[in-house]
Scaffold this motif. Structure first.
Motif, mmCIF file in Angstrom:
data_model
loop_
_atom_site.group_PDB
_atom_site.id
_atom_site.type_symbol
_atom_site.label_atom_id
_atom_site.label_comp_id
_atom_site.label_asym_id
_atom_site.label_seq_id
_atom_site.Cartn_x
_atom_site.Cartn_y
_atom_site.Cartn_z
ATOM 1 N N ALA A 131 5.151 3.938 13.759
ATOM 2 C CA ALA A 131 3.812 3.274 13.491
ATOM 3 C C ALA A 131 3.591 2.590 12.311
ATOM 4 O O ALA A 131 4.720 2.327 11.649
ATOM 5 C CB ALA A 131 2.740 4.727 13.235
ATOM 6 N N SER A 132 3.214 1.099 12.650
ATOM 7 C CA SER A 132 2.849 0.384 11.143
ATOM 8 C C SER A 132 1.431 0.508 11.063
ATOM 9 O O SER A 132 -0.243 0.277 11.281
ATOM 10 C CB SER A 132 3.123 -0.938 11.162
ATOM 11 N N ILE A 133 0.402 0.089 9.685
ATOM 12 C CA ILE A 133 -0.830 -0.509 9.326
ATOM 13 C C ILE A 133 -0.688 -1.397 9.298
ATOM 14 O O ILE A 133 0.225 -2.641 8.771
ATOM 15 C CB ILE A 133 -0.933 -0.105 8.013
ATOM 16 N N MET A 151 0.714 -1.610 -0.306
ATOM 17 C CA MET A 151 -0.014 0.053 0.117
ATOM 18 C C MET A 151 0.780 1.270 0.352
ATOM 19 O O MET A 151 1.913 1.624 0.825
ATOM 20 C CB MET A 151 -0.894 -0.138 1.006
ATOM 21 N N ARG A 152 1.104 2.036 -1.128
ATOM 22 C CA ARG A 152 1.572 3.595 -0.860
ATOM 23 C C ARG A 152 1.002 4.502 0.097
ATOM 24 O O ARG A 152 -0.479 4.875 0.074
ATOM 25 C CB ARG A 152 1.306 3.925 -2.407
ATOM 26 N N ILE A 153 1.908 4.758 1.057
ATOM 27 C CA ILE A 153 1.228 5.676 2.103
ATOM 28 C C ILE A 153 1.879 7.787 1.103
ATOM 29 O O ILE A 153 2.655 7.838 1.116
ATOM 30 C CB ILE A 153 2.250 5.258 2.941
ATOM 31 N N LEU A 154 0.600 7.954 1.181
ATOM 32 C CA LEU A 154 0.941 9.348 1.143
ATOM 33 C C LEU A 154 0.525 10.430 2.072
ATOM 34 O O LEU A 154 0.243 9.815 3.397
ATOM 35 C CB LEU A 154 -1.134 9.857 0.512
ATOM 36 N N PHE A 175 -1.742 9.472 7.854
ATOM 37 C CA PHE A 175 -1.902 8.597 7.052
ATOM 38 C C PHE A 175 -3.016 8.921 6.035
ATOM 39 O O PHE A 175 -3.831 9.998 6.148
ATOM 40 C CB PHE A 175 -2.284 6.817 7.929
ATOM 41 N N PRO A 176 -3.581 8.536 5.280
ATOM 42 C CA PRO A 176 -4.193 8.566 3.893
ATOM 43 C C PRO A 176 -5.800 9.114 4.692
ATOM 44 O O PRO A 176 -6.044 7.763 5.724
ATOM 45 C CB PRO A 176 -4.392 7.278 2.885
ATOM 46 N N ALA A 177 -6.361 9.694 4.862
ATOM 47 C CA ALA A 177 -7.438 10.134 5.661
ATOM 48 C C ALA A 177 -8.443 8.911 5.089
ATOM 49 O O ALA A 177 -8.852 8.063 3.287
ATOM 50 C CB ALA A 177 -8.260 10.857 4.266
ATOM 51 N N LEU A 178 -8.976 8.124 5.870
ATOM 52 C CA LEU A 178 -9.998 7.268 5.611
ATOM 53 C C LEU A 178 -11.471 7.108 4.341
ATOM 54 O O LEU A 178 -11.991 8.872 4.898
ATOM 55 C CB LEU A 178 -10.848 6.249 6.755
ATOM 56 N N GLN A 179 -11.225 6.805 3.812
ATOM 57 C CA GLN A 179 -12.940 7.034 2.786
ATOM 58 C C GLN A 179 -14.005 5.820 3.908
ATOM 59 O O GLN A 179 -13.237 4.965 4.135
ATOM 60 C CB GLN A 179 -13.041 5.827 1.167
ATOM 61 N N ALA A 180 -15.015 6.227 3.447
ATOM 62 C CA ALA A 180 -16.324 5.758 3.743
ATOM 63 C C ALA A 180 -16.612 3.730 3.378
ATOM 64 O O ALA A 180 -15.939 3.866 2.555
ATOM 65 C CB ALA A 180 -17.814 5.935 3.348
ATOM 66 N N GLY A 213 -4.563 10.705 10.528
ATOM 67 C CA GLY A 213 -3.764 10.694 11.418
ATOM 68 C C GLY A 213 -4.232 10.320 13.094
ATOM 69 O O GLY A 213 -5.590 10.571 13.538
ATOM 70 N N TYR A 214 -3.063 9.950 13.598
ATOM 71 C CA TYR A 214 -3.545 9.519 14.877
ATOM 72 C C TYR A 214 -2.493 10.047 15.863
ATOM 73 O O TYR A 214 -1.273 10.670 15.877
ATOM 74 C CB TYR A 214 -3.111 8.131 15.671
#
Length: 436
Positions: A302-304, A1-4, A343-348, A286-287
């Motif tokens: 941090a990691s996903i 996954m590409r991190i933006l 991190f990339p903004a979450l989508q619905a 973000g967290y």
């Protein structure tokens, strides 16, 4: 996954100093992550929705996380005595459906991770959206309907759900119009948004929770059953105002934040930790970990967990966080020190499971008193664990805990808190006597 990364990160942010950005040196009291050659899982949570009593059926929503590195499949056993139907499986990260098959125990055994599969059991074989990363996770949601006349039946004017539950976190939702009249496992009693009554519990001990739930059709239905929205009113009880109502009435068992503290030798006043949580709110990008007063944080990472991707870590003040426009879903005092992970903004419909690791130095919370180690800290999550440093054994634990031992000999104490208030951990230990 590409991190933006947002262009806003380029200004107004203070990167962690190089000395802090480097990973801490490996030591025998560091973080521990188990390895496995068979299927392993964690964070299991089950929601049971009892259907009309005459059907003897209930809908199950089973959230589970595969943790064996490299695993491409996950096997969920179909409980003996239950007839399963209407199965579906979803990837928790993206919300998209996953392919699955129902296989025999013999077929499951062809997978090296399932060599011990029960030959008399059928399994739902799920094809994961991606192989489980090293020290990562593969989160799935399995939905199915069970018909089981021995577990769910009518007795007189009551319905009975009599089902020992091996999963540690559970919720049972009654049919409309039913109230709880009997309950054998200490549980929260909550009301769903549609007015149905539910019970929810954490089961910290070993073995199955001996759940017997009885209910009668004497509760209100329709609009009269709908709950009022929880308020921000705090408890009036002395000696201090407690948490607001919405936090006190939130479901503890489904809370997905958990944390493990790894105590270093007490002379350092330091402990490493990692905490995992799932972000579900659309638009969050973000967290923010607000460093507690009296503590100094260092070596953040941090990691996903879903993908294994590493995230950037930033250190800033609360004022700099506000100026950055990173949406962390909360505010911090302008002078607070904050570790931020964008991190990339979450989508619905999307979720991310994040792991944040760091080292804290907290002389007030963690110290050596003569020859005795003292760890005195308020822990607010439902699931907390503390690992003693190597060479030490527990002499006192004020809060109840379950105890296990890591392969390297360190002792781990798990504090599962099913109450809305924090658990105040006062832990003492002494050095082990050298073996003669």
């Amino acid at each position: 996954m590409r991190i933006l990364h947002s262009a806003a990160l380029a200004s107004g942010l203070v990167l962690i100093a190089a000395a802090h950005a480097e990973a801490p040196p490996a030591n025998k009291d560091g973080l521990y992550f188990p390895t496995a050659v068979a299927q392993t899982e964690t964070d299991e949570y089950t929601r049971y929705e009892l259907l009309a009593p005459e059907t003897a059926s209930f809908r199950i929503y089973y959230e589970v996380t595969a943790t064996t590195a490299g695993a491409k499949f996950f096997y969920n056993p179909i409980r003996k005595g239950s007839a399963a139907s209407d199965e579906s499986v979803y990837d928790a990260m993206s919300g998209t459906p996953l392919h699955f098959d129902v296989v025999s125990g013999a077929q499951a055994r062809t997978d090296p991770l399932m060599r011990d599969a029960d030959l008399d059991t059928q399994y739902i074989k799920v094809t994961l959206a991606r192989p489980v990363p090293l020290q990562g996770q593969g989160r799935v949601v399995i939905v199915k309907t069970y018909k089981d006349t021995k577990s769910y039946f009518v007795e007189g004017n009551a319905i009975v759900f009599n089902r020992p539950l091996g999963i540690k976190r559970n919720k049972v939702v009654l049919p409309p119009g039913y109230e709880v009249t009997g309950l054998t496992v200490p549980s929260q009693i909550l009301t769903e948004k549609d007015g149905r009554i539910a019970i929810s519990f954490l089961h910290a001990g070993s073995g199955e929770a001996p759940l017997v739930l009885r209910a009668t059709k004497t509760a209100q239905t329709g609009a009269a059953a709908l709950p009022k929205a929880p308020t921000a009113t705090r408890s009036w009880e002395s000696p201090f105002a407690g948490q607001p109502e919405q936090e006190r009435l939130s479901e503890r068992a489904h809370e997905d934040r958990d944390i493990v503290y790894f105590l270093q030798q007490p002379e350092t006043h330091a402990f490493s930790l990692y905490h995992d949580y799932t972000e579900t709110r659309p638009g969050i990008s973000g967290y923010a970990n607000i460093v507690r007063e009296g503590s100094v944080a260092s070596h953040p990472s941090a990691s996903i967990l879903d993908t294994g991707a590493t995230l950037k870590t930033l250190e800033m003040s609360g004022a700099e966080l506000a100026a950055s426009k990173i949406n962390v879903g909360e505010e911090a005092a302008a002078t607070a020190r904050v570790v931020v992970i964008p991190f990339p903004a979450l989508q619905a419909g999307q979720t991310l499971r994040l792991r944040i690791a760091e080292t804290y130095t907290a002389p007030v919370s963690y110290k050596l008193d003569g020859d005795e180690l003292i760890f005195d800290r308020s822990l607010g999550r439902p699931r907390n664990a503390v690992v003693l440093p190597s060479g030490w054994y527990c002499t006192s634990s004020a809060a109840p805990a379950t105890v296990t031992q890591l392969p390297d000999g360190r002792v781990r104490l798990d504090y599962w808190d099913d109450r809305p208030e924090a658990v105040d951990v006062l832990l003492k230990a002494k050095r082990r006597h050298a073996a003669e």
